[in-house]
Design a protein around this motif. Structure first.
Motif, PDB file in Angstrom:
ATOM      1  N   SER A 205       0.826  -1.203   0.000  1.00  0.00           N
ATOM      2  CA  SER A 205       0.000   0.000   0.000  1.00  0.00           C
ATOM      3  C   SER A 205       0.863   1.258   0.000  1.00  0.00           C
ATOM      4  O   SER A 205       0.446   2.296  -0.497  1.00  0.00           O
TER       5      SER A 205
ATOM      6  N   ARG B 140       0.382   4.237  -2.611  1.00  0.00           N
ATOM      7  CA  ARG B 140       0.222   5.615  -2.137  1.00  0.00           C
ATOM      8  C   ARG B 140       1.029   6.581  -2.998  1.00  0.00           C
ATOM      9  O   ARG B 140       0.596   7.693  -3.301  1.00  0.00           O
TER      10      ARG B 140
ATOM     11  N   LEU C 141      -0.709   7.200  -6.297  1.00  0.00           N
ATOM     12  CA  LEU C 141      -1.878   8.039  -6.086  1.00  0.00           C
ATOM     13  C   LEU C 141      -1.464   9.508  -5.927  1.00  0.00           C
ATOM     14  O   LEU C 141      -2.052  10.407  -6.536  1.00  0.00           O
ATOM     15  N   LEU C 142      -0.394   9.700  -5.119  1.00  0.00           N
ATOM     16  CA  LEU C 142       0.105  11.055  -4.860  1.00  0.00           C
ATOM     17  C   LEU C 142       0.564  11.712  -6.168  1.00  0.00           C
ATOM     18  O   LEU C 142       0.220  12.866  -6.488  1.00  0.00           O
TER      19      LEU C 142
ATOM     20  N   LYS D 207      -2.300  12.642  -8.481  1.00  0.00           N
ATOM     21  CA  LYS D 207      -3.003  13.832  -8.000  1.00  0.00           C
ATOM     22  C   LYS D 207      -2.243  15.100  -8.355  1.00  0.00           C
ATOM     23  O   LYS D 207      -2.802  16.078  -8.851  1.00  0.00           O
TER      24      LYS D 207
ATOM     25  N   ILE E 244      -9.033   4.539 -11.545  1.00  0.00           N
ATOM     26  CA  ILE E 244      -8.659   5.956 -11.449  1.00  0.00           C
ATOM     27  C   ILE E 244      -7.304   6.254 -12.058  1.00  0.00           C
ATOM     28  O   ILE E 244      -6.933   7.405 -12.260  1.00  0.00           O
TER      29      ILE E 244
ATOM     30  N   ALA F 257      -9.169  12.576  -7.603  1.00  0.00           N
ATOM     31  CA  ALA F 257      -8.871  13.761  -6.796  1.00  0.00           C
ATOM     32  C   ALA F 257      -9.433  13.651  -5.381  1.00  0.00           C
ATOM     33  O   ALA F 257      -8.932  14.284  -4.456  1.00  0.00           O
ATOM     34  N   GLU F 258     -10.474  12.808  -5.227  1.00  0.00           N
ATOM     35  CA  GLU F 258     -11.088  12.721  -3.905  1.00  0.00           C
ATOM     36  C   GLU F 258     -10.602  11.523  -3.090  1.00  0.00           C
ATOM     37  O   GLU F 258     -10.996  11.341  -1.942  1.00  0.00           O
ATOM     38  N   ARG F 259      -9.768  10.683  -3.722  1.00  0.00           N
ATOM     39  CA  ARG F 259      -9.300   9.506  -2.991  1.00  0.00           C
ATOM     40  C   ARG F 259      -8.239   9.919  -1.959  1.00  0.00           C
ATOM     41  O   ARG F 259      -7.269  10.603  -2.281  1.00  0.00           O
ATOM     42  N   PRO F 260      -8.428   9.549  -0.686  1.00  0.00           N
ATOM     43  CA  PRO F 260      -7.410   9.906   0.319  1.00  0.00           C
ATOM     44  C   PRO F 260      -6.126   9.106   0.089  1.00  0.00           C
ATOM     45  O   PRO F 260      -6.179   7.971  -0.369  1.00  0.00           O
ATOM     46  N   VAL F 261      -5.022   9.749   0.414  1.00  0.00           N
ATOM     47  CA  VAL F 261      -3.724   9.061   0.317  1.00  0.00           C
ATOM     48  C   VAL F 261      -3.548   8.270   1.619  1.00  0.00           C
ATOM     49  O   VAL F 261      -3.455   8.832   2.683  1.00  0.00           O
ATOM     50  N   GLY F 262      -3.516   6.983   1.574  1.00  0.00           N
ATOM     51  CA  GLY F 262      -3.395   6.153   2.785  1.00  0.00           C
ATOM     52  C   GLY F 262      -4.702   5.460   3.091  1.00  0.00           C
ATOM     53  O   GLY F 262      -5.725   5.639   2.406  1.00  0.00           O
TER      54      GLY F 262
END
Lengths: 110, 775
Positions: free
Chosen positions: A55, A59, A62-63, A66, A96, B736-741
């Motif tokens: 994970s 992360r 994902l970061l 964004k 996503i 954009a709304e997905r939390p990191v972690g």
């Protein structure tokens, strides 16, 4: 974990291999964020050599996605092995993030 | 009381006593002298009086005799006159007139001339008619003249005496008649004799003497001790009769003829016998006053007081001066002493006197100086001692830092359980132990004891231990290790020190132990047949014989077996009565505990040593090393347990353990990958969030394969946390709304088949299960 960087005009391709877990994801995070901060807006990450992702690794992707999204940039991932792809799927990242089977597809997607 | 006061009191007392004694002696002496003087005076007076009484009496007698001669002549002339006149026929009247004329013109006062019958017909007293009687009873005085009438006597002289008729003192002389028997008597009024007696006799002397000098009274007694005369100062009352004591004394004086003095109250009485004369046999008592002697004493006393005051004042001044000169140095010495006693060793006593006090002060200064020197020396010695002790403590630290002290030393090596302890003696010794893996599977372990103690031993030990490791990694078995190590130590071993050393190599896969012994106590094997020492390999201690060879032997430990290595500090520990703990006793201890963990075995032995030595100071290092061989779990009942620290770097060990578990259990790669990921997520979560402090914590991970299911357990002592209660992420949200972690637990949940959380014994236990068959 090792990261290799290839540069084409207007495009950066990062090839990652080994394990991307809690101990190694910090390094990868620094590498990829540095590229975005340097102004690169088209990123392709080749995960062909990646054996394992946790994970912490998810992360980082994902970061990065964004940050690029906020700068109107694009990122595509490609060439995932099955266990890695399974983790992405389980995390719901497949919907996503832009994930492609081949590097060529990924380059075209960004 | 201060010395000065004491000295003053003493001097004053001595002076007082001295002056008092001198004054008393002088006064007494004066009194005695005066009394003697007074007595001598009395004796002289008494003697003089005694002689004077005699002289007075003799003068009167002589005068009376002369008067008597004269009276005889006159009486004879009168007798002739009467005879002539009667023959001539003169009438008696005319004769009487002639006789009267004679009496009137001479000193004669009376004439009495009788006839044959004794009738005094011629007489100058016309009114007295007297006739001599032949009866002495009728006329005791006049009868003495009767023999003149009878012709028996021609002259009668009578002593002057009081007349019977009128008590006048008269002297009478008579002669016999010339012509016919008759008494011719003439009388002389003896007033002159009395006056003479008065003038030259005792009485006048007595009166003259009384009042002169110290004489207050004089008494004259006759031989019958009757008072004859008593003369006293006017106003002085003296009893007429003698006191009884005086009578007794006078009797003595009269009998023995000695002069005697006696004190009667304040009166000195001197008594002397009258030797001759009328009063012979009588005595004279002279009373003398002793007032002069008393006044002399009083005068002396007054003088003594004045002298005493003068001497005391003078003495006091001298004493104050002397006491001050004596006590000032002592006071100064005392003050200096107090300052020195208070810790001021720089104090110097300033006394320049040349007497004993000066010497004392000099000695005191010398003592202070030596004390200063001693303290300096002591300070240096202490500093040197502290330096040595700090060196020893550094050596101690070096020794302790040379040996591994973290246990368990190889947590991932579940085949072995190893524990060691080194308890250094107060003086650093040369014990050491070491263990390290030569390769993946071979554990080299050693225990040694350097000869001697102290810093040299600990340095030698450090060298030996370093060389051991360097030698061991060159390859070869323990025999080769010892042989090479011995050569290294023998080279340049100037100090002739040596070290006993046991070295073994354990293959943790098989339990095979190859060992070689260099003169060390043989370790014990803790096996299912009890506790037995290893067989010796007959090697000498290292550092003695250059080129010496060492041999090896082999034993195989089965799972559950153990090895116990120790140094002689264990079996040579002594109790209070010089008894050694002995190998035998050590063996008993090991037998009791052979089934325990390595740490429990080692601790038990150390505790036994401590109990045995009853808290006596430890004389040698005590070193123990225990190895319990567990062996590898068999694949059929695959099982693994690993403890991780709360550090992300430990994840590598987790991954390795999981990989080993997978290999041993022959799990499909995908299943193993899922288990690995789930464990990592849970462990990462614990490391990141479970602990409120920053200290070290252990997280235990256990993996167990049973038939077609793998159980993975994670146990931690962090705060209570149930991962299953954390919210599930919303996977439908846009990027954009997905939390990191927050993905880790989600992943674990999805990767594993069954999850369970328990809080038990203050720990979180998270149990996950995964079926080995897909689908």
């Amino acid at each position: 974990m090792r990261v290799m960087e290839e540069r084409e005009p207007d495009l950066v391709i990062l090839s990652i291999s080994g394990r991307l877990d809690a101990t190694t994801s910090k390094t990868f995070e620094e590498t990829i964020l540095k590229r975005i901060e340097a102004g690169d807006r088209r990123l392709v990450v080749d995960l062909a050599g990646l054996d394992y992702i946790s994970s912490s690794g998810l992360r980082v992707f994902l970061l990065a996605a964004k940050k690029l999204g906020a700068e109107n940039g694009k990122m595509a991932l490609c060439s995932m092995k099955q266990p890695v792809r399974q983790v992405f799927d389980l995390a719901g990242f497949s919907s996503i993030l832009s994930i492609r089977d081949s590097r060529e597809d990924a380059v075209r997607a960004v | 009381m201060a010395i000065r006061t004491q000295m003053l009191l003493m001097v004053i007392s001595l002076l007082f006593v001295g002056v008092l004694a001198t004054a008393t002696a002088l006064a007494w002496n004066s009194r005695q002298t005066l009394l003697a003087e007074t007595e001598a005076q009395g004796v002289v007076v008494a003697g003089l009086l005694a002689r004077s009484a005699e002289f007075g009496a003799r003068v009167r007698g002589d005068v009376e005799d002369a008067i008597a001669e004269q009276m005889i002549v006159e009486a004879t002339i009168a007798a002739h006159l009467v005879a002539v006149a009667e023959r001539a026929g003169l009438p008696p009247k005319e004769i009487n007139a002639h006789l009267r004329a004679i009496v009137e013109e001479t000193v004669l006062d009376e004439f009495w001339i009788t006839d044959e019958k004794g009738h005094a017909y011629l007489r100058n007293k016309a009114d007295v008619d007297f006739t001599f009687s032949p009866d002495p009873r009728r006329q005791p005085q006049a009868h003495a003249f009767w023999p003149l009438l009878t012709g028996e006597r021609h002259i009668v002289v009578q002593k002057a005496q009081q007349r019977e008729v009128d008590s006048e003192v008269f002297k009478y002389v008579g002669v016999a008649g010339i012509d016919r028997p008759r008494i011719v008597q003439v009388g002389y009024h003896a007033k002159f004799l009395e006056q003479l007696s008065q003038r030259v006799g005792l009485s006048s002397l007595m009166e003259g003497l009384v009042g002169g000098g110290d004489i207050t009274a004089i008494r004259v007694v006759d031989r019958n001790l009757m008072t004859l005369a008593l003369s006293a100062l006017p106003g002085l009352h003296i009893p007429a009769d003698l006191s009884k004591s005086d009578v007794a004394r006078l009797a003595t004086v009269a009998n023995e003829g000695q002069t005697l003095s006696t004190m009667d109250g304040s009166v000195l009485k001197v008594m002397a016998r009258i030797e001759s004369g009328e009063l012979a046999g009588g005595a004279i008592v002279v009373h003398l006053t002793t007032n002069r002697a008393h006044e002399a004493i009083l005068g002396q006393a007054r003088m003594a007081m004045v002298v005493a005051v003068l001497v005391l004042s003078g003495g006091l001044l001298v004493a104050i001066f002397v006491a001050k000169s004596f006590s000032d140095p002592i006071v100064s010495l005392t003050e200096s002493t107090k300052r020195i006693a208070g810790g001021d060793l720089m104090e110097k006593v300033q006394i320049s006197a040349r007497n004993e006090i000066g010497q004392l002060a000099a000695s005191f200064n010398e003592m202070t100086r030596q004390l200063r020197n001693s303290i300096d020396v002591l300070r240096e010695t202490t500093a040197a001692k502290e330096r040595i002790e700090s060196e020893l403590s550094v050596a101690h630290e070096i020794q302790m830092s040379m040996v591994p002290k973290i246990f368990p030393p190889f947590p991932s090596r579940t085949e072995i359980d190893l524990y060691a302890a080194l308890i250094p003696a107060r003086e650093v010794g040369g014990d050491f132990y070491d263990f390290f893996f030569l390769d993946e599977n071979r554990l080299c372990f050693a225990i040694g004891d350097v000869s001697g103690k102290g810093v040299p031993a600990s340095l030698f030990m450090a060298v030996t231990k370093t060389l051991l490791k360097a030698t061991a990694v060159q390859g070869g078995g323990p025999d080769m290790i010892l042989t090479r190590l011995n050569q290294e130590i023998c080279r340049d071993n100037d100090s002739s020190m040596f070290v006993t050393l046991f070295c073994g190599v354990l293959d943790i896969r098989s339990g095979e132990v190859v060992y070689s012994n260099g003169g060390h106590n043989l370790p014990f094997v803790l096996g299912e047949h009890g506790v037995q020492p290893l067989e010796n390999t007959e090697g000498m201690a290292l550092g003695i014989v250059d080129g010496g060879r060492y041999h090896a032997k082999t034993i195989v430990l089965r799972p559950g077996d153990g090895l116990f290595l120790y140094t002689d500090g264990v079996i040579e520990a002594t109790d209070g009565e010089d008894q050694l703990l002995s190998e035998q006793r050590l063996r008993f201890v090991l037998e009791e505990r052979s089934a325990d963990s390595a740490e429990e075995i080692a601790r038990r032995v150390v505790e036994e040593v401590n109990q045995f030595s009853c808290g006596l100071p430890q004389s040698d290092d005590i070193t123990v090393l225990a190895i319990q061989y567990i062996g590898r779990p068999r694949s059929s009942d695959g099982q693994i347990s690993i403890q991780l620290k709360n550090n992300l770097a430990e994840l590598a060990r987790l991954n390795q353990a999981v990989a080993e578990f997978g290999a041993a259990s022959a799990l499909p790669a995908s299943v193993l990958s899922h288990i690995n990921l789930a464990l990592e997520e849970i462990v990462t979560n614990i490391i990141a969030h479970a602990y409120e402090d920053s200290g070290d914590h252990l997280i235990t991970v256990r993996l167990l394969r049973r038939e077609d299911e793998v159980t993975a357990e994670v146990e931690d002592d962090g705060r209570p946390f149930n991962p299953l209660e954390s919210p599930k992420p919303d996977l439908a949200k846009p990027l954009a709304e997905r939390p990191v972690g927050g993905l880790g637990i989600h992943l674990a949940r999805n990767l594993m088949d069954d999850l369970e959380y328990r809080r038990q014994a203050g720990k979180n236990l998270f149990v996950m299960k995964k079926r080995t068959e897909e689908g």
